[in-house]
Design a protein around this motif. Structure first.
Motif, PDB file in Angstrom:
ATOM      1  N   ARG A  83       0.828  -1.210   0.000  1.00 23.87           N
ATOM      2  CA  ARG A  83       0.000   0.000   0.000  1.00 23.87           C
ATOM      3  C   ARG A  83       0.858   1.255   0.000  1.00 23.87           C
ATOM      4  O   ARG A  83       0.564   2.227  -0.712  1.00 23.87           O
ATOM      5  N   PHE A  84       1.921   1.239   0.786  1.00 22.85           N
ATOM      6  CA  PHE A  84       2.848   2.373   0.788  1.00 22.85           C
ATOM      7  C   PHE A  84       3.460   2.558  -0.589  1.00 22.85           C
ATOM      8  O   PHE A  84       3.541   3.674  -1.116  1.00 22.85           O
ATOM      9  N   ASP A  85       3.883   1.461  -1.189  1.00 26.49           N
ATOM     10  CA  ASP A  85       4.510   1.517  -2.507  1.00 26.49           C
ATOM     11  C   ASP A  85       3.538   2.067  -3.554  1.00 26.49           C
ATOM     12  O   ASP A  85       3.909   2.901  -4.393  1.00 26.49           O
ATOM     13  N   ALA A  86       2.299   1.621  -3.508  1.00 25.02           N
ATOM     14  CA  ALA A  86       1.296   2.089  -4.466  1.00 25.02           C
ATOM     15  C   ALA A  86       1.058   3.585  -4.316  1.00 25.02           C
ATOM     16  O   ALA A  86       0.888   4.305  -5.310  1.00 25.02           O
ATOM     17  N   GLU A  87       1.055   4.063  -3.071  1.00 26.20           N
ATOM     18  CA  GLU A  87       0.853   5.492  -2.843  1.00 26.20           C
ATOM     19  C   GLU A  87       2.025   6.295  -3.392  1.00 26.20           C
ATOM     20  O   GLU A  87       1.842   7.371  -3.973  1.00 26.20           O
ATOM     21  N   ALA A  88       3.231   5.767  -3.224  1.00 27.10           N
ATOM     22  CA  ALA A  88       4.413   6.465  -3.735  1.00 27.10           C
ATOM     23  C   ALA A  88       4.386   6.546  -5.259  1.00 27.10           C
ATOM     24  O   ALA A  88       4.756   7.576  -5.840  1.00 27.10           O
ATOM     25  N   VAL A  89       3.954   5.481  -5.912  1.00 24.23           N
ATOM     26  CA  VAL A  89       3.829   5.509  -7.372  1.00 24.23           C
ATOM     27  C   VAL A  89       2.840   6.588  -7.795  1.00 24.23           C
ATOM     28  O   VAL A  89       3.095   7.374  -8.722  1.00 24.23           O
ATOM     29  N   THR A  90       1.702   6.638  -7.122  1.00 20.76           N
ATOM     30  CA  THR A  90       0.687   7.647  -7.435  1.00 20.76           C
ATOM     31  C   THR A  90       1.221   9.053  -7.218  1.00 20.76           C
ATOM     32  O   THR A  90       0.991   9.957  -8.040  1.00 20.76           O
ATOM     33  N   LEU A  91       1.933   9.261  -6.137  1.00 21.01           N
ATOM     34  CA  LEU A  91       2.498  10.586  -5.844  1.00 21.01           C
ATOM     35  C   LEU A  91       3.493  11.002  -6.923  1.00 21.01           C
ATOM     36  O   LEU A  91       3.545  12.178  -7.305  1.00 21.01           O
ATOM     37  N   ARG A  93       3.362  10.070 -10.065  1.00 16.29           N
ATOM     38  CA  ARG A  93       2.558  10.381 -11.252  1.00 16.29           C
ATOM     39  C   ARG A  93       1.884  11.748 -11.125  1.00 16.29           C
ATOM     40  O   ARG A  93       1.606  12.403 -12.138  1.00 16.29           O
ATOM     41  N   GLN A  94       1.655  12.183  -9.893  1.00 20.80           N
ATOM     42  CA  GLN A  94       1.036  13.489  -9.658  1.00 20.80           C
ATOM     43  C   GLN A  94       2.072  14.616  -9.570  1.00 20.80           C
ATOM     44  O   GLN A  94       1.700  15.762  -9.337  1.00 20.80           O
ATOM     45  N   GLY A  95       3.341  14.275  -9.766  1.00 23.70           N
ATOM     46  CA  GLY A  95       4.381  15.292  -9.761  1.00 23.70           C
ATOM     47  C   GLY A  95       4.951  15.621  -8.397  1.00 23.70           C
ATOM     48  O   GLY A  95       5.742  16.565  -8.270  1.00 23.70           O
ATOM     49  N   GLU A  96       4.584  14.838  -7.374  1.00 23.47           N
ATOM     50  CA  GLU A  96       5.087  15.112  -6.025  1.00 23.47           C
ATOM     51  C   GLU A  96       6.468  14.507  -5.787  1.00 23.47           C
ATOM     52  O   GLU A  96       7.215  14.956  -4.918  1.00 23.47           O
ATOM     53  N   LEU A  97       6.810  13.458  -6.534  1.00 24.99           N
ATOM     54  CA  LEU A  97       8.122  12.821  -6.450  1.00 24.99           C
ATOM     55  C   LEU A  97       8.755  12.831  -7.832  1.00 24.99           C
ATOM     56  O   LEU A  97       8.064  12.748  -8.843  1.00 24.99           O
ATOM     57  N   GLY A  98      10.068  12.910  -7.855  1.00 23.27           N
ATOM     58  CA  GLY A  98      10.757  12.910  -9.140  1.00 23.27           C
ATOM     59  C   GLY A  98      10.850  11.528  -9.758  1.00 23.27           C
ATOM     60  O   GLY A  98      10.869  11.381 -10.982  1.00 23.27           O
ATOM     61  N   LEU A  99      10.910  10.511  -8.911  1.00 26.60           N
ATOM     62  CA  LEU A  99      11.110   9.136  -9.369  1.00 26.60           C
ATOM     63  C   LEU A  99      10.666   8.203  -8.262  1.00 26.60           C
ATOM     64  O   LEU A  99      10.675   8.565  -7.086  1.00 26.60           O
ATOM     65  N   TRP A 100      10.301   6.973  -8.621  1.00 28.00           N
ATOM     66  CA  TRP A 100      10.004   5.969  -7.608  1.00 28.00           C
ATOM     67  C   TRP A 100      10.269   4.575  -8.155  1.00 28.00           C
ATOM     68  O   TRP A 100       9.777   4.212  -9.222  1.00 28.00           O
ATOM     69  N   PRO A 101      11.037   3.753  -7.430  1.00 26.75           N
ATOM     70  CA  PRO A 101      11.269   2.352  -7.806  1.00 26.75           C
ATOM     71  C   PRO A 101      10.310   1.444  -7.041  1.00 26.75           C
ATOM     72  O   PRO A 101      10.416   1.282  -5.834  1.00 26.75           O
ATOM     73  N   ALA A 344      -4.299   0.031   6.070  1.00 26.70           N
ATOM     74  CA  ALA A 344      -3.472   0.330   4.904  1.00 26.70           C
ATOM     75  C   ALA A 344      -3.878   1.657   4.261  1.00 26.70           C
ATOM     76  O   ALA A 344      -3.036   2.450   3.845  1.00 26.70           O
ATOM     77  N   GLU A 345      -5.180   1.902   4.178  1.00 27.60           N
ATOM     78  CA  GLU A 345      -5.643   3.165   3.611  1.00 27.60           C
ATOM     79  C   GLU A 345      -5.223   4.346   4.481  1.00 27.60           C
ATOM     80  O   GLU A 345      -4.891   5.423   3.975  1.00 27.60           O
ATOM     81  N   ALA A 346      -5.224   4.145   5.794  1.00 25.84           N
ATOM     82  CA  ALA A 346      -4.780   5.201   6.701  1.00 25.84           C
ATOM     83  C   ALA A 346      -3.300   5.495   6.491  1.00 25.84           C
ATOM     84  O   ALA A 346      -2.867   6.652   6.537  1.00 25.84           O
ATOM     85  N   LEU A 347      -2.513   4.437   6.237  1.00 26.52           N
ATOM     86  CA  LEU A 347      -1.097   4.642   5.930  1.00 26.52           C
ATOM     87  C   LEU A 347      -0.941   5.432   4.638  1.00 26.52           C
ATOM     88  O   LEU A 347      -0.122   6.355   4.558  1.00 26.52           O
ATOM     89  N   GLY A 348      -1.728   5.083   3.629  1.00 25.11           N
ATOM     90  CA  GLY A 348      -1.645   5.814   2.369  1.00 25.11           C
ATOM     91  C   GLY A 348      -1.935   7.291   2.555  1.00 25.11           C
ATOM     92  O   GLY A 348      -1.243   8.146   1.998  1.00 25.11           O
ATOM     93  N   LYS A 349      -2.931   7.618   3.353  1.00 24.34           N
ATOM     94  CA  LYS A 349      -3.261   9.020   3.608  1.00 24.34           C
ATOM     95  C   LYS A 349      -2.138   9.714   4.368  1.00 24.34           C
ATOM     96  O   LYS A 349      -1.798  10.868   4.066  1.00 24.34           O
ATOM     97  N   ARG A 350      -1.560   9.017   5.344  1.00 23.21           N
ATOM     98  CA  ARG A 350      -0.472   9.625   6.117  1.00 23.21           C
ATOM     99  C   ARG A 350       0.723   9.924   5.222  1.00 23.21           C
ATOM    100  O   ARG A 350       1.345  10.991   5.327  1.00 23.21           O
ATOM    101  N   VAL A 351       1.028   9.009   4.335  1.00 22.61           N
ATOM    102  CA  VAL A 351       2.142   9.208   3.409  1.00 22.61           C
ATOM    103  C   VAL A 351       1.851  10.368   2.465  1.00 22.61           C
ATOM    104  O   VAL A 351       2.698  11.229   2.220  1.00 22.61           O
ATOM    105  N   ARG A 352       0.636  10.408   1.956  1.00 16.13           N
ATOM    106  CA  ARG A 352       0.232  11.466   1.035  1.00 16.13           C
ATOM    107  C   ARG A 352       0.320  12.841   1.694  1.00 16.13           C
ATOM    108  O   ARG A 352       0.875  13.792   1.126  1.00 16.13           O
ATOM    109  N   ASP A 353      -0.194  12.933   2.902  1.00 16.20           N
ATOM    110  CA  ASP A 353      -0.157  14.210   3.619  1.00 16.20           C
ATOM    111  C   ASP A 353       1.282  14.621   3.934  1.00 16.20           C
ATOM    112  O   ASP A 353       1.626  15.807   3.858  1.00 16.20           O
ATOM    113  N   ALA A 354       2.115  13.634   4.302  1.00 17.33           N
ATOM    114  CA  ALA A 354       3.500  13.942   4.664  1.00 17.33           C
ATOM    115  C   ALA A 354       4.278  14.473   3.467  1.00 17.33           C
ATOM    116  O   ALA A 354       5.056  15.440   3.585  1.00 17.33           O
ATOM    117  N   VAL A 355       4.074  13.870   2.309  1.00 18.62           N
ATOM    118  CA  VAL A 355       4.806  14.315   1.114  1.00 18.62           C
ATOM    119  C   VAL A 355       4.357  15.713   0.705  1.00 18.62           C
ATOM    120  O   VAL A 355       5.183  16.574   0.368  1.00 18.62           O
TER     121      VAL A 355
END
Length: 397
Positions: A83-91, A93-101, A344-355
């Motif tokens: 779930r964390f990995d999926a959120e990072a991929v989405t971020l 794609r939204q321009g919040e991260l330069g790259l993600w493996p 898992a969804e709560a983790l995704g939100k926490r990661v999204r808000d943190a970034v």
């Protein structure tokens, strides 16, 4: 439980043009001839893709303490890592991260090996070990700063004995070996784990690490996640023998484990770590798994591999495998899975808000700390880039 190493590359070969396909099949046949004469390469497996437990006399004893509750914990680790990995991929794609493996598909290899380590062990990752970081207690949000361009790491390696991510392919194997040599000199009974991929196994740094670790009997486990593709090159372009067999030439054991079987990975890694702590030297573990996503978010795997290949590996999904077992062989009910999905969804939100709360990267920082005393060419490039950035402000005005 055994598999033929040629099975893992068949789909990749069929996806190639006819001439390349014929050459690849000829090469694979030539490379596996000796092995085939002696029998198929061993694949350690304790749970089949259908979620059925199988016996293995050599490794069952390393997981006798794994209760149903412990299996649920392993399942939770894998779900949270995905779930964390999926959120990072989405971020990204939204321009919040330069790259993600992405680690998609490799959760069992990472969680199984990560949970095998002790607190005083030291881990040297590459750049994809998000599941291992989770097991070592690293806050997932700290993994993202480097990929946003706001720091050079994001966490204190000594807080969790988890070194910073390494982008330079294979270099961490030497770092781990040197650290392990120091551990042995200090007389400690801890061990070191070095993670790398099948592509990195072709790097000279890894070969040198194998040599030094063997000669100095270093307490290090080399954990190779063979996800079948080194960016766009299949494994058969990396080696003519199964990767785990490379250890023989250096004088230490190698073993291939089903990297989508979290229980088998846990058992094999525990065995390898026990050897290291007992002064028996290094071990090479090849976790035979699959990268279901792109190499990174800048990669397009449809350009070099067939959809059918991914589909065949999706049937071996490590999370689905353990869920099938939990549903059929334990008293795990739907409430457990529902609660975990919510967590898992709560983790995704926490990661999204943190970034999104992180600062934007300083575009000019790329020119800093390149040369200790400055450099005329870097100064020129800095000036050109500053002028380019300023042109956008002028257009906006």
């Amino acid at each position: 439980m055994t598999v033929d190493s040629a099975d893992s590359t068949a789909a990749a070969q069929e996806a190639q043009p006819p001439r390349k396909r014929a050459a690849a099949k000829k090469s694979a046949k030539k490379s596996t001839g000796t092995t085939a004469a002696k029998g198929r390469p061993e694949l350690v497996q304790l749970m089949t893709p259908e979620g059925k437990r199988v016996k293995n006399a050599a490794y069952d004893k390393y997981v006798t303490d794994i209760t149903d509750d412990a299996l649920r914990d392993l399942y939770r680790d894998m779900v949270m890592a995905r779930r964390f990995d999926a959120e990072a991929v989405t971020l990204q794609r939204q321009g919040e991260l330069g790259l993600w493996p992405s680690l998609l598909g490799q959760e069992a290899a990472q969680v199984g090996s990560g949970r095998a380590t002790r607190e005083d062990d030291y881990v040297f990752p590459t750049y994809r070990e998000h599941g291992v970081a989770w097991c070592r207690g690293v806050d997932p949000t700290k993994l993202l700063g480097m990929f946003r361009g706001v720091n050079n790491g994001g966490w204190d390696p000594n807080s969790n004995n988890f070194q910073l991510y390494t982008i330079v392919i294979g270099s961490q194997a030497l770092h781990a070996t040197g650290y392990a040599m120091g551990v042995a000199k200090d007389g400690a009974d801890s061990a070191v784990v070095a993670y790398f991929g099948d592509g990195a196994s072709s790097q000279g740094d890894v070969a040198e690490a194998f040599t030094f670790s063997a000669v100095y009997n270093a307490p290090v486990v080399f954990f190779c996640q063979n996800n079948q593709w080194a960016i766009s090159e299949p494994t058969e372009k990396q080696t003519r023998v199964p990767l785990y067999q490379r250890a023989q030439g250096y004088g230490f054991p190698g073993v291939r484990v089903d990297g989508n079987d979290v229980l088998a990975v846990l058992a094999v890694t525990r065995w390898a770590l026990e050897r290291a702590r007992n002064g028996e030297g290094p071990t090479l573990v090849e976790a035979f798994t699959y990268r279901m996503g792109a190499h990174t978010t800048s990669d397009d795997p449809t350009k070099y591999r067939a959809d059918e290949e991914r589909a065949s590996w999706e049937a071996k999904d490590p999370i689905l495998r353990l869920r099938t077992y939990l549903e059929a062989q334990t008293d795990t009910d739907e409430g457990f899975f529902a609660e975990l999905d919510a967590e898992a969804e709560a983790l995704g939100k926490r990661v999204r808000d943190a970034v999104r709360a992180m600062p934007d990267p300083d575009h000019m920082a790329i020119f800093e700390n390149v040369y200790a005393d400055g450099h005329a060419l870097v100064d020129e490039e800095r000036a050109q880039f500053a002028a380019y950035q300023a042109s956008f402000a002028e257009e906006g005005a």
